[in-house]
Write a protein that holds these residues in place. Structure first.
Motif, PDB file in Angstrom:
ATOM      1  N   LEU A 191      35.406  26.988  39.939  1.00  0.00           N
ATOM      2  CA  LEU A 191      36.231  26.173  41.166  1.00  0.00           C
ATOM      3  C   LEU A 191      34.981  25.442  40.604  1.00  0.00           C
ATOM      4  O   LEU A 191      35.171  24.095  41.412  1.00  0.00           O
ATOM      5  N   ALA A 204      38.436  33.547  40.699  1.00  0.00           N
ATOM      6  CA  ALA A 204      37.615  33.410  40.982  1.00  0.00           C
ATOM      7  C   ALA A 204      36.843  33.256  40.601  1.00  0.00           C
ATOM      8  O   ALA A 204      35.787  34.266  40.924  1.00  0.00           O
ATOM      9  N   LYS A 247      44.704  26.382  45.607  1.00  0.00           N
ATOM     10  CA  LYS A 247      46.073  25.953  47.253  1.00  0.00           C
ATOM     11  C   LYS A 247      46.664  26.207  46.627  1.00  0.00           C
ATOM     12  O   LYS A 247      47.577  26.290  46.479  1.00  0.00           O
ATOM     13  N   ALA A 307      35.898  30.687  51.181  1.00  0.00           N
ATOM     14  CA  ALA A 307      37.006  29.947  51.101  1.00  0.00           C
ATOM     15  C   ALA A 307      37.731  30.230  50.258  1.00  0.00           C
ATOM     16  O   ALA A 307      39.098  30.543  50.468  1.00  0.00           O
ATOM     17  N   ALA A 308      37.267  30.645  48.593  1.00  0.00           N
ATOM     18  CA  ALA A 308      38.190  31.337  48.112  1.00  0.00           C
ATOM     19  C   ALA A 308      38.599  32.345  48.511  1.00  0.00           C
ATOM     20  O   ALA A 308      40.167  32.784  47.698  1.00  0.00           O
ATOM     21  N   GLU A 338      40.006  19.116  41.183  1.00  0.00           N
ATOM     22  CA  GLU A 338      38.846  20.404  41.713  1.00  0.00           C
ATOM     23  C   GLU A 338      39.877  22.143  41.351  1.00  0.00           C
ATOM     24  O   GLU A 338      40.881  21.978  42.064  1.00  0.00           O
ATOM     25  N   ILE A 387      39.311  24.341  43.136  1.00  0.00           N
ATOM     26  CA  ILE A 387      39.663  24.541  44.767  1.00  0.00           C
ATOM     27  C   ILE A 387      40.839  23.800  45.248  1.00  0.00           C
ATOM     28  O   ILE A 387      41.438  24.962  46.107  1.00  0.00           O
ATOM     29  N   ASP A 388      41.500  22.914  44.524  1.00  0.00           N
ATOM     30  CA  ASP A 388      42.524  21.995  45.181  1.00  0.00           C
ATOM     31  C   ASP A 388      42.919  22.783  44.482  1.00  0.00           C
ATOM     32  O   ASP A 388      44.366  23.301  44.448  1.00  0.00           O
ATOM     33  N   ILE A 432      42.122  31.496  50.957  1.00  0.00           N
ATOM     34  CA  ILE A 432      42.790  30.520  49.728  1.00  0.00           C
ATOM     35  C   ILE A 432      43.604  31.839  49.657  1.00  0.00           C
ATOM     36  O   ILE A 432      44.955  31.427  49.242  1.00  0.00           O
ATOM     37  N   TRP A 465      31.242  29.136  49.136  1.00  0.00           N
ATOM     38  CA  TRP A 465      33.043  29.228  48.180  1.00  0.00           C
ATOM     39  C   TRP A 465      34.252  30.500  48.565  1.00  0.00           C
ATOM     40  O   TRP A 465      34.552  30.618  48.208  1.00  0.00           O
TER      41      TRP A 465
END
Length: 875
Positions: A625, A652, A637, A663-664, A631, A633-634, A667, A660
């Motif tokens: 990440l 991730a 996605k 979020a990972a 980046e 994270i993008d 997603i 983080w």
């Protein structure tokens, strides 16, 4: 309302138990135990209800490792998933827990969202697997269902190629009569008794399954003999268990010598032996021998091989060069298909093409030829050769396929070709069968720019009467006609007349079958435009034709079609490691490269570019990440929206951060590995992620099998319901067809079940060729099929569709030995009703079609359906 799922917390620390209870109790019912011993007591009472265990490792009385060992060795509780709680920096605990059989682990201190996410994910995975497992067994007898029996037999035969096996199948005589006289509950009890007896006798020496209502099958290790006394005694046991008299069970034995024979055929041959002794007093078992299969035609072998042959590209394209007669220059080619079977060698098209036209497989084969021809044209364009055209055959079945125009335009777009590059050959006889529909379809194709050729002109009787109505560009003279007429130099009036007629209609003429110089000169004299035949060249593989093209246009420039990027070595599965830290990548590569070909990239753009090139080869992605440009994270996605990487597991990575990690996982990452971590820790996560990925794939395969009819590949009732639930209002109006193969039972009884199954498969091919790919096709019962046709505006067109399919069924000629017909009931559907309601209306129309409709196709309309019902009652 669904009851809450139960989670068992095994933890000696009361504060930790309270924290976990607070996190979970809003969504789950929570049970607690202070140590492993107490947890086993709880499981003794609740083992069928507990969905998951949260386990601490360090506990008094019985620690977590001991508990895991006991759990693993007890079949009644071993399937319950366990999440182990470990210290954040205690990596050895994580590795040891996974080695002892834990499903996952969470780190202390507890983070609520991480725990809820992992608990929900693992419970869902287990429940889905349990649901799919229910489809393995017959609900009444608890034996394997037919589909899974076939699968288990295949696995057993593959696992033990040196062992000797037999297939043993049984059939209860007059079982339908038992149901009618004694009732369905008594019939069910009889089936249960037969299953119990079989399971007791076979035990662990074989595999047992229920094939249909009263048919059972067993794969057994071959005994020394099959004495009649043994089966007489088994028959007596069944009568005793079922509390009945005079129940007769017959048995058939197929000795498995060739393990390449399909399991379906093994069972069918054993059942064929059963039918040989049907009705014979005091004869309970018979063995299959080759005399029972003397009636098997070569067509059966061809039909059994055709699908695999297409997948394995056994069908190859040959090109018959076409020359311009005025200068003998190459002007194009006709695409022909050859079948190079690995065992049989090259097969004559005169043998397999007519069969494929009858069973409907010709549509798939034609589409394959069209696409391969377009691919060759595109390749030659890329190489810089001058553009030529290729003629391809369009069969009757193709014309009736509603997807014909969409498929042709789609492949032309795919290979960047103009429609004029693909000449469509339609035989003269096809125009005479249903001229209205064929002319309308061909007019659309010609309007789009396709060149239309009438093939085999001169072989029919009505061509001259129809010629003025047909949308044509080229006439192809029948080979035999050319050979006969050019052999009569003093009498060529008919040939000259055809040439004059073609000129008057602005049609070009191609003469096929030219074999001599004399024939060529006669055609040249009469004004023929193009010729093809052995005088110039025989049909040849595409590679040889390209040499011919290259020789004629040797001054044309060539271009390379090959991609300049070298493909990586594929001896190992590929793993993409994306991290900007070069030292980290090299350290991790040392462990991961033992099993994977590790490809390292250092930025987000490189990840996306690498996936563009090698998505079909990558088996796992480790994504930092911390990546830049874009980046990490993008990038994660973006990957969730790319179809080609949807099934690739993603781990991730990043420095420990609760947000983080959450979020990972939210997603769509399959796991999160916090840094710093050792290579061995990452390796364990990779192994676990791959294992879960395989389990999900197996689950998907099982789900697909559960939704599909094993014999035809169409949807079954469960699959039809699931697909119809997903229908949207913009799919309406819909038409639901309910087809019934009349007299199929007679085919089974007189010709054998393999012939009945063959008719079912042939009819499923016919359905596929007559309906669009977007339509829904299903098989509900032995002889009943459903089609849901989307966006059907006019009722008249729907009825014509059903009648056309019935006519195609008659013309296929499958009912020569035993009369076999197809009836159709149709109901329009605006989605305001349930599937069962519209099926009931279609069933009413079907019953009316069988009695009161000459075409055996009826649309449900309340007035006329009730009217016909009244007529039936009067009769």
């Amino acid at each position: 309302m669904t009851s809450q799922k139960i989670i068992l917390i095994v933890e000696d620390n009361e504060i930790n138990r309270a924290m976990l209870r607070g996190i979970l109790e809003s969504e789950y019912k929570v049970l607690e135990a202070p140590n492993g011993l107490e947890a086993l007591k709880v499981l003794n009472d609740q083992k069928d209800n507990v969905s998951l265990i949260l386990l601490d490792i360090v506990m008094p009385v019985m620690d977590g490792y001991t508990f895991l060992s006991i759990l693993k060795n007890d079949p009644s509780i071993s399937s319950i998933p366990v999440i182990v709680a470990t210290q954040n920096d205690n990596e050895s605990d994580e590795v040891a827990a996974l080695s002892h059989g834990a499903t996952d682990f969470v780190a202390k201190p507890y983070r609520p969202q991480i725990i809820l996410h992992r608990v929900a994910s693992i419970i869902s995975l287990r429940e889905n697997a349990a649901m799919i497992n229910q489809f393995r067994y017959d609900r009444l007898t608890s034996l394997y269902s037919k589909e899974f029996f076939y699968r288990r037999v295949r696995e057993e035969l593959q696992a033990h190629p040196d062992r000797e096996y037999d297939m043993l199948c049984s059939n209860i005589e007059n079982f339908k009569l038992i149901n009618d006289i004694l009732g369905v509950p008594a019939g069910d009890q009889l089936l249960i008794s037969v299953a119990e007896m079989i399971q007791e006798k076979i035990g662990e020496r074989g595999i047992c399954g229920r094939l249909s209502a009263d048919q059972f099958a067993c794969l057994i290790h071959r005994p020394q003999a099959y004495p009649q006394e043994y089966f007489i005694h088994a028959n007596s046991e069944i009568n005793t268990l079922a509390n009945m008299q005079n129940v007769v069970v017959k048995w058939g034995v197929y000795v498995i010598r060739d393990k390449q024979v399909s399991v379906e055929q093994m069972c069918d041959r054993a059942l064929l032996a059963v039918r040989r002794i049907k009705g014979q007093y005091n004869n309970y078992v018979a063995a299959y021998d080759d005399t029972l299969r003397n009636k098997l035609l070569r067509e059966q072998a061809i039909t059994d091989s055709m699908e695999a042959a297409l997948k394995q590209r056994q069908f190859v394209i040959y090109l018959q060069p076409k020359f311009q007669i005025k200068d003998d220059q190459l002007a194009g080619a006709e695409a022909l298909v050859r079948w190079n079977h690995p065992q049989w060698g090259f097969q004559s098209p005169a043998e397999f093409i007519p069969l494929f036209e009858r069973n409907g497989f010709i549509t798939k084969l034609d589409q394959y030829v069209w696409e391969q021809s377009c691919a060759e044209l595109h390749r030659w364009d890329q190489a810089g050769y001058p553009q030529i055209s290729v003629s391809v055959n369009v069969s009757r079945a193709d014309i009736y396929n509603s997807d014909l125009i969409d498929f042709l335009t789609r492949i032309l777009k795919k290979y960047e070709l103009q429609p004029s590059r693909l000449h469509l050959e339609i035989t003269e006889s096809a125009y005479t069968e249903n001229p209205g529909q064929i002319i309308a379809t061909v007019e659309q194709l010609r309007t789009l720019g396709f060149v239309i050729e009438m093939d085999d002109f001169g072989s029919g009787y009505s061509s001259l009467n129809m010629l003025n109505q047909l949308p044509l560009d080229i006439l192809k003279l029948d080979m035999k006609f050319i050979q006969n007429e050019t052999a009569k130099p003093t009498n060529q009036g008919i040939l000259r007349f055809i040439m004059s007629l073609a000129r008057w209609m602005n049609l070009s003429v191609v003469a096929e079958g030219v074999e001599t110089r004399e024939q060529l000169e006669r055609l040249r004299e009469t004004g023929c435009d193009y010729v093809q035949g052995y005088y110039f060249a025989r049909p040849m593989p595409c590679e040889e034709f390209e040499k011919l093209l290259q020789k004629q246009y040797e001054q044309a420039s060539k271009k390379s079609l090959e991609n300049s990027l070298p493909l990586p070595d594929q001896q190992k599965p590929m793993l993409l490691l994306a991290d900007g830290d070069v030292r980290y990548c090299e350290e991790m590569r040392g462990v991961l490269s033992q099993q994977y070909l590790v490809q390292c990239v250092s930025d987000g753009q490189s990840v996306l570019q690498y996936l563009d090139m090698y998505a079909n080869q990558i088996r796992l992605i480790i994504l930092s990440l911390d990546l830049k440009d874009p980046e990490g994270i993008d990038v994660l996605k973006t990957l969730q929206h790319r179809i080609e990487v949807r099934d690739i597991p993603i781990i991730a990575t990043g420095y420990w951060d609760d947000q983080w990690e959450e979020a990972a996982l939210d997603i769509g990452a399959d796991d999160f590995a916090g840094k710093p971590h050792t290579p061995m820790s990452l390796w364990k996560r990779v192994q676990r992620t791959q294992s879960l990925s395989v389990l999900r794939q197996q689950e998907q395969i099982l789900r697909e099998e559960a939704y599909r009819d094993y014999l035809t590949g169409l949807l079954n009732r469960r699959g039809l319901s699931a697909v119809c639930q997903a229908l949207r209002q913009d799919d309406a109006p819909l038409a639901l067809f309910r087809f019934d193969l009349d007299n199929l039972k007679k085919v089974n009884d007189q010709l054998g079940r393999d012939q009945g199954d063959q008719r079912i498969r042939q009819f499923s091919h016919l359905l596929r060729s007559h309906f669009r790919q977007s339509d829904i096709l299903a098989r509900l019962d032995q002889d009943e099929f459903i089609v849901v046709m989307k966006k059907t505006a006019r009722k008249e067109a729907v009825v014509r569709k059903g009648e056309a399919l019935g006519q195609a069924f008659v013309e296929a000629g499958w009912n020569q030995d035993v009369p076999l017909t197809v009836s159709a009931g149709i109901a329009m559907w605006d989605l305001s009703e349930t599937l069962d309601e519209v099926l009931a209306r279609a069933d009413s129309a079907l019953k009316c079609a069988k009695v009161g409709c000459q075409s055996r196709c009826r649309l449900w309309e309340e007035a006329n359906v009730w009217g016909i019902r009244s007529e039936i009652v009067k009769k």
